[in-house]
Design an enzyme around this catalytic site. Structure first.
Site, PDB file in Angstrom:
ATOM      1  N   GLY A 173      25.801  76.546 -46.142  1.00  0.00           N
ATOM      2  CA  GLY A 173      25.608  76.119 -44.757  1.00  0.00           C
ATOM      3  C   GLY A 173      24.871  77.187 -43.986  1.00  0.00           C
ATOM      4  N   GLU A 218      15.657  80.334 -38.105  1.00  0.00           N
ATOM      5  CA  GLU A 218      15.619  79.015 -38.722  1.00  0.00           C
ATOM      6  C   GLU A 218      15.885  77.924 -37.672  1.00  0.00           C
ATOM      7  OE1 GLU A 218      19.097  77.788 -41.043  1.00  0.00           O
ATOM      8  OE2 GLU A 218      17.762  77.297 -42.701  1.00  0.00           O
ATOM      9  N   VAL A 276      28.234  80.551 -39.898  1.00  0.00           N
ATOM     10  CA  VAL A 276      29.502  80.102 -40.486  1.00  0.00           C
ATOM     11  C   VAL A 276      29.736  80.791 -41.835  1.00  0.00           C
ATOM     12  CG1 VAL A 276      30.830  78.115 -41.281  1.00  0.00           C
ATOM     13  CG2 VAL A 276      29.364  77.883 -39.274  1.00  0.00           C
ATOM     14  N   GLU A 295      24.784  80.942 -57.728  1.00  0.00           N
ATOM     15  CA  GLU A 295      25.361  79.709 -58.265  1.00  0.00           C
ATOM     16  C   GLU A 295      24.350  79.000 -59.156  1.00  0.00           C
ATOM     17  OE1 GLU A 295      26.879  77.159 -55.200  1.00  0.00           O
ATOM     18  OE2 GLU A 295      25.095  77.306 -53.986  1.00  0.00           O
ATOM     19  N   GLU A 308      25.975  80.506 -49.645  1.00  0.00           N
ATOM     20  CA  GLU A 308      24.525  80.261 -49.649  1.00  0.00           C
ATOM     21  C   GLU A 308      24.178  79.781 -48.254  1.00  0.00           C
ATOM     22  OE1 GLU A 308      22.406  81.109 -51.696  1.00  0.00           O
ATOM     23  OE2 GLU A 308      23.736  81.633 -53.341  1.00  0.00           O
ATOM     24  N   ASN A 320      22.993  68.234 -46.030  1.00  0.00           N
ATOM     25  CA  ASN A 320      21.601  67.905 -46.373  1.00  0.00           C
ATOM     26  C   ASN A 320      21.383  67.563 -47.853  1.00  0.00           C
ATOM     27  OD1 ASN A 320      22.002  70.616 -47.040  1.00  0.00           O
ATOM     28  ND2 ASN A 320      19.872  71.147 -46.671  1.00  0.00           N
ATOM     29  N   CYS A 355      17.248  74.185 -47.093  1.00  0.00           N
ATOM     30  CA  CYS A 355      17.291  75.628 -46.942  1.00  0.00           C
ATOM     31  C   CYS A 355      16.065  76.257 -47.581  1.00  0.00           C
ATOM     32  CB  CYS A 355      18.562  76.180 -47.563  1.00  0.00           C
ATOM     33  SG  CYS A 355      18.733  75.701 -49.269  1.00  0.00           S
TER      34      CYS A 355
HETATM   35  P1  NAD Z   1      27.082  74.508 -40.989  1.00  0.00           P
HETATM   36  O1  NAD Z   1      27.166  75.970 -41.247  1.00  0.00           O
HETATM   37  O2  NAD Z   1      27.158  74.032 -39.601  1.00  0.00           O
HETATM   38  O3  NAD Z   1      28.257  73.755 -41.772  1.00  0.00           O
HETATM   39  C1  NAD Z   1      28.459  73.951 -43.155  1.00  0.00           C
HETATM   40  C2  NAD Z   1      29.904  73.569 -43.500  1.00  0.00           C
HETATM   41  O4  NAD Z   1      30.794  74.526 -42.923  1.00  0.00           O
HETATM   42  C3  NAD Z   1      30.329  72.216 -42.954  1.00  0.00           C
HETATM   43  O5  NAD Z   1      31.126  71.586 -43.920  1.00  0.00           O
HETATM   44  C4  NAD Z   1      31.125  72.595 -41.711  1.00  0.00           C
HETATM   45  O6  NAD Z   1      32.041  71.604 -41.319  1.00  0.00           O
HETATM   46  C5  NAD Z   1      31.826  73.850 -42.204  1.00  0.00           C
HETATM   47  N1  NAD Z   1      32.334  74.744 -41.156  1.00  0.00           N
HETATM   48  C6  NAD Z   1      31.868  74.886 -39.882  1.00  0.00           C
HETATM   49  N2  NAD Z   1      32.585  75.845 -39.244  1.00  0.00           N
HETATM   50  C7  NAD Z   1      33.501  76.320 -40.125  1.00  0.00           C
HETATM   51  C8  NAD Z   1      34.518  77.324 -40.056  1.00  0.00           C
HETATM   52  N3  NAD Z   1      34.719  78.046 -38.963  1.00  0.00           N
HETATM   53  N4  NAD Z   1      35.261  77.557 -41.160  1.00  0.00           N
HETATM   54  C9  NAD Z   1      35.050  76.860 -42.304  1.00  0.00           C
HETATM   55  N5  NAD Z   1      34.116  75.886 -42.411  1.00  0.00           N
HETATM   56  C10 NAD Z   1      33.339  75.622 -41.347  1.00  0.00           C
HETATM   57  O7  NAD Z   1      25.738  73.998 -41.719  1.00  0.00           O
HETATM   58  P2  NAD Z   1      25.087  72.528 -41.740  1.00  0.00           P
HETATM   59  O8  NAD Z   1      24.521  72.229 -40.390  1.00  0.00           O
HETATM   60  O9  NAD Z   1      26.035  71.551 -42.351  1.00  0.00           O
HETATM   61  O10 NAD Z   1      23.885  72.739 -42.782  1.00  0.00           O
HETATM   62  C11 NAD Z   1      22.659  73.296 -42.427  1.00  0.00           C
HETATM   63  C12 NAD Z   1      22.580  74.758 -42.838  1.00  0.00           C
HETATM   64  O11 NAD Z   1      22.857  74.886 -44.231  1.00  0.00           O
HETATM   65  C13 NAD Z   1      21.207  75.368 -42.663  1.00  0.00           C
HETATM   66  O12 NAD Z   1      21.333  76.653 -42.103  1.00  0.00           O
HETATM   67  C14 NAD Z   1      20.652  75.458 -44.077  1.00  0.00           C
HETATM   68  O13 NAD Z   1      19.681  76.445 -44.290  1.00  0.00           O
HETATM   69  C15 NAD Z   1      21.893  75.709 -44.856  1.00  0.00           C
HETATM   70  N6  NAD Z   1      21.754  75.346 -46.259  1.00  0.00           N
HETATM   71  C16 NAD Z   1      21.688  76.345 -47.189  1.00  0.00           C
HETATM   72  C17 NAD Z   1      21.522  76.042 -48.540  1.00  0.00           C
HETATM   73  C18 NAD Z   1      21.459  77.135 -49.571  1.00  0.00           C
HETATM   74  O14 NAD Z   1      21.728  76.852 -50.725  1.00  0.00           O
HETATM   75  N7  NAD Z   1      21.113  78.356 -49.208  1.00  0.00           N
HETATM   76  C19 NAD Z   1      21.428  74.704 -48.936  1.00  0.00           C
HETATM   77  C20 NAD Z   1      21.508  73.702 -47.963  1.00  0.00           C
HETATM   78  C21 NAD Z   1      21.679  74.041 -46.627  1.00  0.00           C
END
Ligand code: NAD
Length: 458
Positions: free
Chosen positions: A205, A357, A209, A436, A227, A133, A261
């Site tokens: 993410g 969420e 995860v 961070e 995060e 995102n 997020c």
């Molecule tokens: P996601 O958790 O599906 O994926 C995040 C990353 O993790 C991707 O690169 C994915 O390929 C990788 N991944 C998935 N499974 C894994 C595993 N088993 N081992 C290692 N890596 C793995 O999240 P998304 O759909 O890409 O993003 C949306 C989420 O991110 C939302 O929940 C949002 O709130 C969060 N987010 C948080 C922040 C913050 O700073 N707090 C900022 C942006 C987004």
């Protein structure tokens, strides 16, 4: 395995098709990174600073092209995409300067001539796992400090933002030594393989995860930060101007289709919810929804068909559970993954929509009697990223803000919005490990070595 990334507004538009990095490829990249890290750590800080400055210039020079790619690959409205690229340039400049910051502290030694120092040193190879995102800002707010402090970086981007990550690596390559910043395309398997190779890990993410990654990092004995999600509340007190608060909350809830997020998912209204709710519905209906390449667009598509279904399912479930859908609640006609910005009220704080969420353009309005109830509702979730309060009364704002279990507090400001020069992170299920951004980034990407130097004669 081959990975594909498609445009969410035109799913037949294939942005990139690339081979995923398997465990062998990841190990090879890690070996190159480790060699590069050793040389980089020994490079004078002034040179590291200059390299990051050159990287900033390279990104600035390609700003229009990267903005267009961001619009295309992740459907971010063009004004926000342009601002994110500019932020990426700012982040690189900022950490270029931090490479020259003091690299430790001195302490009183056992005698006047003795030295007792605690010096920061790089960890080695930093692994970054990022979401789609903020496909430029998040990789850079992790990579820039990692590089500034002398580490090499291996970035595993989200599959849905692979094209942008690969382009970023191409742009930065002339400014940085070989092997220092590498991108490893792939999904969960590539992420897991990365975890096995690196010396520290920064993840952004989802909660599910992030938790897994933090556990795996801890088992390997490497420091990590995660995060994760948010379910951010904006509390509107009775003295706040309902129209002004509604305009801000509408933007924070629905901008970039709520896929931040820090988006507002819950508006908690103290006292009569009528005037604010009416103003919020009007403000949301006024937001321009459509092609993210249009200057006026505020709400583009969501990232995938599955994400679109998550929003419509959440609205249906809320309605079935007694909620009132005030606006939206349905997918929009057309080829891409568009969903109407959705507001729901008449639910209690325990309803699923008020607890989990969804990560899309959907928010709930919760009515509460007083500030105690507002604080209890705001805190009554497993997340704790950002909270905001709308009021003209500074005492009440400060009093309420002090009771919120969130890592960031915003008064009369949207929950969304990040200052890259200040620490960023949440409480409870939203974050794990050190903060961070800002000066806080140093914590993950360096460790401290304590050095005693005594005169030879004792
Ligand atoms: P996601 O958790 O599906 O994926 C995040 C990353 O993790 C991707 O690169 C994915 O390929 C990788 N991944 C998935 N499974 C894994 C595993 N088993 N081992 C290692 N890596 C793995 O999240 P998304 O759909 O890409 O993003 C949306 C989420 O991110 C939302 O929940 C949002 O709130 C969060 N987010 C948080 C922040 C913050 O700073 N707090 C900022 C942006 C987004």
């Amino acid at each position: 395995m081959v990975l594909v990334s498609r445009s969410p507004q035109r799913p037949d538009d294939l942005v990139v098709e690339v081979e995923e990095a398997d465990a062998e490829a990841v190990a090879g990249a890690a070996e190159r990174a480790r060699a590069a890290a050793g040389r980089w750590a020994a490079t004078p800080a002034l040179e590291r600073s200059a390299a990051l400055g050159a990287a900033a210039d390279a990104l600035a020079g390609a700003a229009a092209e990267v903005t267009d790619l961001m619009v295309r690959e992740v459907g971010k409205p063009v004004t926000e995409a342009g601002a994110e690229v500019a932020r990426g340039v700012g982040i690189l400049h900022y950490y270029a300067q931090q490479a020259l910051d003091p690299d430790g502290e001195t302490y009183p030694g056992p005698g006047p001539a003795a030295l007792l120092l605690a010096r920061r040193r790089p960890r080695g190879v930093a692994g970054l796992i990022t979401p789609w995102n903020f496909p430029v800002a998040i990789p850079l707010w992790k990579a820039a400090p990692a590089l500034a402090f002398g580490n090499a970086v291996l970035l595993k981007p989200s599959p849905d933002a692979t094209g942008l990550a690969l382009r970023l690596a191409e742009l930065l390559a002339p400014a940085l030594p070989d092997g220092l910043f590498q991108v490893l395309p792939g999904g969960a398997g590539t992420g897991e393989a990365l975890l096995d190779q690196v010396d520290c890990l920064s993840f952004t993410g989802s909660v599910a995860v992030g938790r897994q990654v933090a556990v795996a990092a801890t088992e390997r004995g490497i420091p990590s930060q995660a995060e994760m999600g948010g379910l951010n509340a904006s509390i509107v007190l009775p003295d706040a101007d309902p129209e002004r608060a509604a305009t801000v909350v509408a933007g924070a809830a629905m901008g970039y289709a709520g896929q931040k997020c820090t988006a507002t998912s819950r508006a908690i209204v103290v006292g009569d919810p009528g005037p604010f709710t009416e103003a919020l519905v009007a403000a949301v209906r006024e937001l321009a929804v459509g092609d993210p390449a249009e200057q006026a667009t505020v709400v583009g598509p969501v990232i995938t068909e599955q994400a679109m279904r998550r929003v419509t399912d959440a609205a249906e479930e809320a309605a079935a559970g007694g909620g009132r859908v005030l606006t939206g609640g349905r997918a929009l006609d057309g080829k891409g993954w568009f969903v109407a910005p959705t507001l729901v009220d008449s639910l209690g704080p325990d309803a699923r929509l008020a607890q989990e969420e969804v990560f899309g353009p959907i928010a709930v309005v919760l009515a509460v009697a007083d500030e105690d109830e507002a604080a209890a509702a705001a805190n009554g979730v497993r997340y704790g990223l950002v909270g905001s309060v709308f009021t003209r009364d500074l005492d009440r704002a400060l009093g309420l803000a002090a009771r919120l279990d969130t890592g960031m507090i915003r008064v009369n400001a949207p929950t969304s919005g990040v200052d890259f020069h200040a620490p960023f992170g949440g409480e409870k299920g939203s974050s794990f490990g050190p903060r961070e951004q800002g000066k806080a980034a140093r914590e993950l990407y360096t460790s401290t070595r304590t050095i005693s130097v005594l005169p030879h004669g004792g």
